[in-house]
Write a protein that holds these residues in place. Structure first.
Motif: not given
Length: 384
Positions: A133-135, A113-118
């Motif tokens: 946004s933070s990066q 199970t993968s979550l892409s923060v983008e």
């Protein structure tokens, strides 16, 4: 208890990490056990002892760590050789799913199970977990400092007994998160700043930072529901290139930040325009790693074109790895906390939730994000 683990990044150019000692304490308060790989924070001078003192278990064997994991946190996506050890686990990281079709297939193959923060939506609810946004904000700051390091003159005006030094001229293309931070940084350092964005709605934000906004009538442009710039057609791109050429020619520093989410970035500065610039001028191409806004820019390198230094080194937040890690680790903590069951003491998957509907890419062997699934189908059809 669910186990949250964080691995040391394997990329030579990646100095960030996804977990700091202060975050360990927060995860423990949620009811999780925390395991980190030895050396996790060494690039930002955080010792294994500090993680241990915060309550984490420090181990050296990656396979052993992954075997115990329920949730795996990282900056870059898990290396291919580690994916098999993550079977049935949940991984959260930058995933680049638009350009990683084979990798997404591998995640499905191993039931990861993968979550892409983008892919976290841009909304009020998501601000605290918006890693993109933070990066990007830190990237905007770093790009200015990189340009200054290559420029043979100073940014502010100086009046001295030996004469007056005029302020450097900085032109920034793109007034998103990175662009606005670049504008603010260059202004604080005394430069004369001009900026352009295809979205006229950001003109007031540019002016509020003390910069001039270059007005170019491109016709209908607009922005997406997530606030990203819409892609221009070929005619609009040509018009933008021509209209901004004079401003570029007069600038000491040009910073391009035009990245189209999930698509190849447009070339905004061609070779003919570079020829118009003064020798010794500097261009920073934020999009160099994904195709480039500048003709001739090279991913990961600084090149000289017609006497102009073109910086395409990329991975800008890693240049300020401590602050970048602080912000990214907090983004991950807020994301995990949002979906942490108070009773179950574990991270739960809910594909009906607006955030997870967008951010979860693979689950139970399937691509669950519709956009990525459709793109994968198109790629397979074109290959056949």
């Amino acid at each position: 208890m669910a186990k949250i683990v964080c691995l040391k990044e394997k990329g030579n150019r990646e100095r960030r990490c996804g977990l700091l000692p202060v975050n360990v304490k927060s995860y423990i308060l949620l009811g999780a056990d925390v395991i980190v790989e030895s050396g996790l924070g060494e690039s930002i001078f955080i010792t294994d002892e500090e993680y241990t003192n915060a309550g984490a278990t420090v181990l050296s064997n990656r396979a052993e760590i992954l075997a115990q994991a329920d949730v795996i946190l990282s900056v870059d996506k898990l290396p291919v050789e580690d994916v098999a050890h993550a079977k049935g686990k949940t991984v959260i990281s930058f995933l680049d799913p638009f350009n990683s079709h084979d990798y997404v297939d591998l995640l499905c193959q191993h039931q990861v199970t993968s979550l892409s923060v983008e892919m976290i939506p841009r909304s009020t609810r998501c601000q605290k977990m918006d890693a993109l946004s933070s990066q990007a904000s830190l990237a905007g700051y770093v790009m200015v400092t990189k340009a200054i390091a290559e420029l043979s003159s100073i940014l502010p005006m100086m009046m001295t007994a030996a004469g007056t030094i005029k302020p450097a001229k900085v032109f920034i293309i793109g007034a998103g998160v990175a662009g606005l931070q670049a504008i603010a940084t260059a202004k604080r350092l005394g430069a004369a700043v001009t900026a352009f964005d295809t979205r006229s709605v950001v003109a007031e934000q540019v002016r509020s930072l003390g910069a001039k906004f270059l007005d170019i009538d491109l016709g209908e442009t607009g922005q997406t529901a997530q606030g990203y710039a819409q892609a221009l057609n070929e005619s609009q791109i040509a018009k933008q290139q021509a209209a901004q050429a004079q401003c570029i020619a007069q600038s000491d520093i040009v910073i391009t930040t035009a990245q189209l989410f999930g698509r190849k970035p447009p070339v905004l500065i061609n070779h003919d325009t570079i020829k118009l610039m003064k020798a010794g001028s500097v261009i920073v191409d934020m999009a160099a790693e994904s195709g480039g806004n500048v003709a001739g820019s090279v991913s990961g390198e600084t090149t000289i074109i017609e006497g102009v230094k073109v910086i395409g080194t990329g991975n800008w937040p890693s240049e300020v790895a401590l602050n970048a890690s602080q912000m990214y680790a907090n983004n991950l903590l807020n994301l995990v906390s949002e979906f942490w069951g108070k009773d179950t003491k574990c991270f739960s998957i809910d594909l009906d939730d607006d955030i997870q509907k967008s951010a979860v890419i693979t689950h139970q062997g399937n691509i669950t994000n519709k956009t990525i699934s459709d793109l994968r189908t198109q790629a397979m059809e074109q290959a056949s």
